[in-house]
Design an enzyme around this catalytic site. Sequence first.
Site, PDB file in Angstrom:
ATOM      1  N   GLY A  42       0.838  -1.204   0.000  1.00  0.00           N
ATOM      2  CA  GLY A  42       0.000   0.000   0.000  1.00  0.00           C
ATOM      3  C   GLY A  42       0.865   1.244   0.000  1.00  0.00           C
ATOM      4  N   ARG A  75       1.122  -5.151  -5.018  1.00  0.00           N
ATOM      5  CA  ARG A  75       1.313  -6.296  -4.118  1.00  0.00           C
ATOM      6  C   ARG A  75       1.519  -7.485  -5.061  1.00  0.00           C
ATOM      7  NH1 ARG A  75      -0.505  -4.196   0.835  1.00  0.00           N
ATOM      8  NH2 ARG A  75      -2.275  -2.786   0.693  1.00  0.00           N
ATOM      9  N   GLY A 118       5.604  -1.984   3.678  1.00  0.00           N
ATOM     10  CA  GLY A 118       5.158  -2.502   4.969  1.00  0.00           C
ATOM     11  C   GLY A 118       5.705  -3.889   5.248  1.00  0.00           C
ATOM     12  N   ASP A 119       5.057  -4.608   6.151  1.00  0.00           N
ATOM     13  CA  ASP A 119       5.628  -5.892   6.595  1.00  0.00           C
ATOM     14  C   ASP A 119       5.751  -6.919   5.471  1.00  0.00           C
ATOM     15  OD1 ASP A 119       2.897  -6.090   6.536  1.00  0.00           O
ATOM     16  OD2 ASP A 119       2.683  -7.005   8.519  1.00  0.00           O
ATOM     17  N   GLY A 120       4.756  -6.998   4.572  1.00  0.00           N
ATOM     18  CA  GLY A 120       4.816  -7.957   3.469  1.00  0.00           C
ATOM     19  C   GLY A 120       5.994  -7.654   2.556  1.00  0.00           C
ATOM     20  N   SER A 121       6.206  -6.387   2.270  1.00  0.00           N
ATOM     21  CA  SER A 121       7.287  -5.970   1.368  1.00  0.00           C
ATOM     22  C   SER A 121       8.642  -6.252   1.994  1.00  0.00           C
ATOM     23  CB  SER A 121       7.184  -4.473   1.066  1.00  0.00           C
ATOM     24  OG  SER A 121       5.859  -4.155   0.710  1.00  0.00           O
ATOM     25  N   THR A 126       4.437   2.671   5.401  1.00  0.00           N
ATOM     26  CA  THR A 126       3.041   2.235   5.530  1.00  0.00           C
ATOM     27  C   THR A 126       2.296   3.195   6.440  1.00  0.00           C
ATOM     28  OG1 THR A 126       1.564   0.563   6.500  1.00  0.00           O
ATOM     29  CG2 THR A 126       3.803   0.572   7.322  1.00  0.00           C
ATOM     30  N   ASP A 160       0.046   2.337   8.342  1.00  0.00           N
ATOM     31  CA  ASP A 160      -0.467   1.579   9.496  1.00  0.00           C
ATOM     32  C   ASP A 160       0.374   1.704  10.768  1.00  0.00           C
ATOM     33  OD1 ASP A 160      -2.383   0.731   7.736  1.00  0.00           O
ATOM     34  OD2 ASP A 160      -1.543  -1.276   7.444  1.00  0.00           O
ATOM     35  N   ASP A 220       2.589  -0.247  11.827  1.00  0.00           N
ATOM     36  CA  ASP A 220       2.638  -1.538  12.513  1.00  0.00           C
ATOM     37  C   ASP A 220       3.970  -2.270  12.337  1.00  0.00           C
ATOM     38  OD1 ASP A 220       2.248  -1.956   9.841  1.00  0.00           O
ATOM     39  OD2 ASP A 220       0.744  -3.517  10.067  1.00  0.00           O
ATOM     40  N   GLY A 242      -6.059   0.813   8.814  1.00  0.00           N
ATOM     41  CA  GLY A 242      -5.066   0.318   9.771  1.00  0.00           C
ATOM     42  C   GLY A 242      -4.981  -1.186   9.784  1.00  0.00           C
ATOM     43  N   ARG A 243      -5.680  -1.828   8.871  1.00  0.00           N
ATOM     44  CA  ARG A 243      -5.695  -3.289   8.781  1.00  0.00           C
ATOM     45  C   ARG A 243      -5.833  -3.911  10.164  1.00  0.00           C
ATOM     46  NH1 ARG A 243      -3.789  -6.015   4.097  1.00  0.00           N
ATOM     47  NH2 ARG A 243      -2.243  -4.461   3.683  1.00  0.00           N
ATOM     48  N   ALA A 266     -13.140  11.964  20.125  1.00  0.00           N
ATOM     49  CA  ALA A 266     -14.199  10.968  19.879  1.00  0.00           C
ATOM     50  C   ALA A 266     -14.835  10.493  21.181  1.00  0.00           C
ATOM     51  CB  ALA A 266     -13.587   9.776  19.140  1.00  0.00           C
ATOM     52  N   LEU A 273      -8.834   7.543   1.046  1.00  0.00           N
ATOM     53  CA  LEU A 273      -8.560   8.974   1.237  1.00  0.00           C
ATOM     54  C   LEU A 273      -7.355   9.157   2.167  1.00  0.00           C
ATOM     55  CD1 LEU A 273      -9.892  11.980   1.583  1.00  0.00           C
ATOM     56  CD2 LEU A 273     -11.119  10.943   3.459  1.00  0.00           C
ATOM     57  N   ARG A 299      -4.751   7.403   2.381  1.00  0.00           N
ATOM     58  CA  ARG A 299      -3.459   7.010   1.826  1.00  0.00           C
ATOM     59  C   ARG A 299      -2.837   8.106   0.953  1.00  0.00           C
ATOM     60  NH1 ARG A 299      -3.818   1.023   0.855  1.00  0.00           N
ATOM     61  NH2 ARG A 299      -3.101   1.401  -1.256  1.00  0.00           N
TER      62      ARG A 299
HETATM   63  O1  F6P Z   1      -1.418  -1.337   4.703  1.00  0.00           O
HETATM   64  C1  F6P Z   1      -1.965  -0.123   4.317  1.00  0.00           C
HETATM   65  C2  F6P Z   1      -3.455  -0.250   4.079  1.00  0.00           C
HETATM   66  O2  F6P Z   1      -3.965   0.994   3.674  1.00  0.00           O
HETATM   67  C3  F6P Z   1      -4.255  -0.822   5.245  1.00  0.00           C
HETATM   68  O3  F6P Z   1      -4.532   0.148   6.218  1.00  0.00           O
HETATM   69  C4  F6P Z   1      -5.458  -1.337   4.527  1.00  0.00           C
HETATM   70  O4  F6P Z   1      -6.081  -2.371   5.249  1.00  0.00           O
HETATM   71  C5  F6P Z   1      -4.892  -1.868   3.244  1.00  0.00           C
HETATM   72  O5  F6P Z   1      -3.682  -1.176   3.027  1.00  0.00           O
HETATM   73  C6  F6P Z   1      -5.771  -1.710   2.032  1.00  0.00           C
HETATM   74  O6  F6P Z   1      -5.115  -2.289   0.955  1.00  0.00           O
HETATM   75  P1  F6P Z   1      -5.564  -2.109  -0.561  1.00  0.00           P
HETATM   76  O7  F6P Z   1      -5.262  -0.716  -0.980  1.00  0.00           O
HETATM   77  O8  F6P Z   1      -4.769  -3.110  -1.298  1.00  0.00           O
HETATM   78  O9  F6P Z   1      -7.037  -2.365  -0.589  1.00  0.00           O
END
Ligand code: F6P
Length: 328
Positions: free
Chosen positions: A16, A77, A107-110, A131, A133, A135, A176-177, A192, A259, A261
């Site tokens: 992402g 991806r 991110g972690d996958g990359s 990322t 996120d 994370d 935030g997955r 909030a 939005l 991202r």
């Molecule tokens: O890892 C970044 C992220 O924006 C997450 O917060 C979200 O769950 C995911 O990517 C969405 O991925 P994609 O853009 O592939 O739908």
Amino acid sequence: MENKTISRIGVLTSGGDAPGMNAAIRAVVRTCKYYNLESYGIYRGYEGMILNDIRKLETKDVAYILERGGTFLKSARSAEFRTTEGRKKAFDNLQKHNINALVVIGGDGSLTGAHLFFEEFGIPAVGLPGTIDNDLSGTDSTIGFDTACNTAIQAIDKIRDTASSHDRLFFVEVMGRDAGFIAINAGIGSGAAATLIPEKKMPVETLIERLKSRAKAKKQSNIVIVAEGGKSGGAMEISEKVRKILPGYDIKVTILGHLQRGGSPSSFDRLLASKLGVAAVEGLIQGKYDVMAGIINNKVVYTPIKRAIVDDKSVDEDDFRVAKILST
Ligand code: F6P
């Protein structure tokens, strides 16, 4: 591979996209130039490595991108890179260009991909945490996280205006997955009524109690932040549960989605990405391989990728406490 063999560094963005990725690429290319190394852009992440979509980058190629969101190298991806055959194709293409080191921004996958690639083919790689996120361990903040939080808060401020005009209850879902970092920041930063995150389950009864006590305190509008993938379900699901229990509330749902991202990176993300871009190239020169460069307490640190991707970074307990105190 010895560090003295590093002469051509390939840079890619993967997974992402995140605001600040361009600033990181720019820093990598300029640092390469500074140290008389060549830099190559690999397009669409590992997909471009497999398809040989690789081009030499010059300083002029990275002019005017510092302030731009997204990633000019594009991102993807890649399912094929998860296979041994895919990674072999990618390695052969790097050989064709004599690329002997990588900077992987993602991110972690990359970063997992970079680690596997190093283990299998010995290609030195430094990962950068890119990322929204947040994370990844080994850095206080990931590139893009600060901008995403600002974007979410600005959007929620606007929702607050209309929520308050109509005395409504809004459920706002943020990205935030599996991580609640954006949610807790947005929750505290936007005042909030409650924040629901994946790391901590809040029973719907607790949420109902919170809303009732706010009603007693004459609070007429409410914003509840829900992290996508939260243990209690997404914003739609939770709003339906609450609607059944509190039929008198005028309930609306907003999903902020992608939005979050986009957009120009914040000053924090520009600085972080720039410092880490320099750190990535200097790390490779110093023989730091298979690591992620991050910043902890204002200092650059290199963490083994294997350690950085372990899912053990979680939202600070104290942030929950602060969010709760301020929501009453
Ligand atoms: O890892 C970044 C992220 O924006 C997450 O917060 C979200 O769950 C995911 O990517 C969405 O991925 P994609 O853009 O592939 O739908």
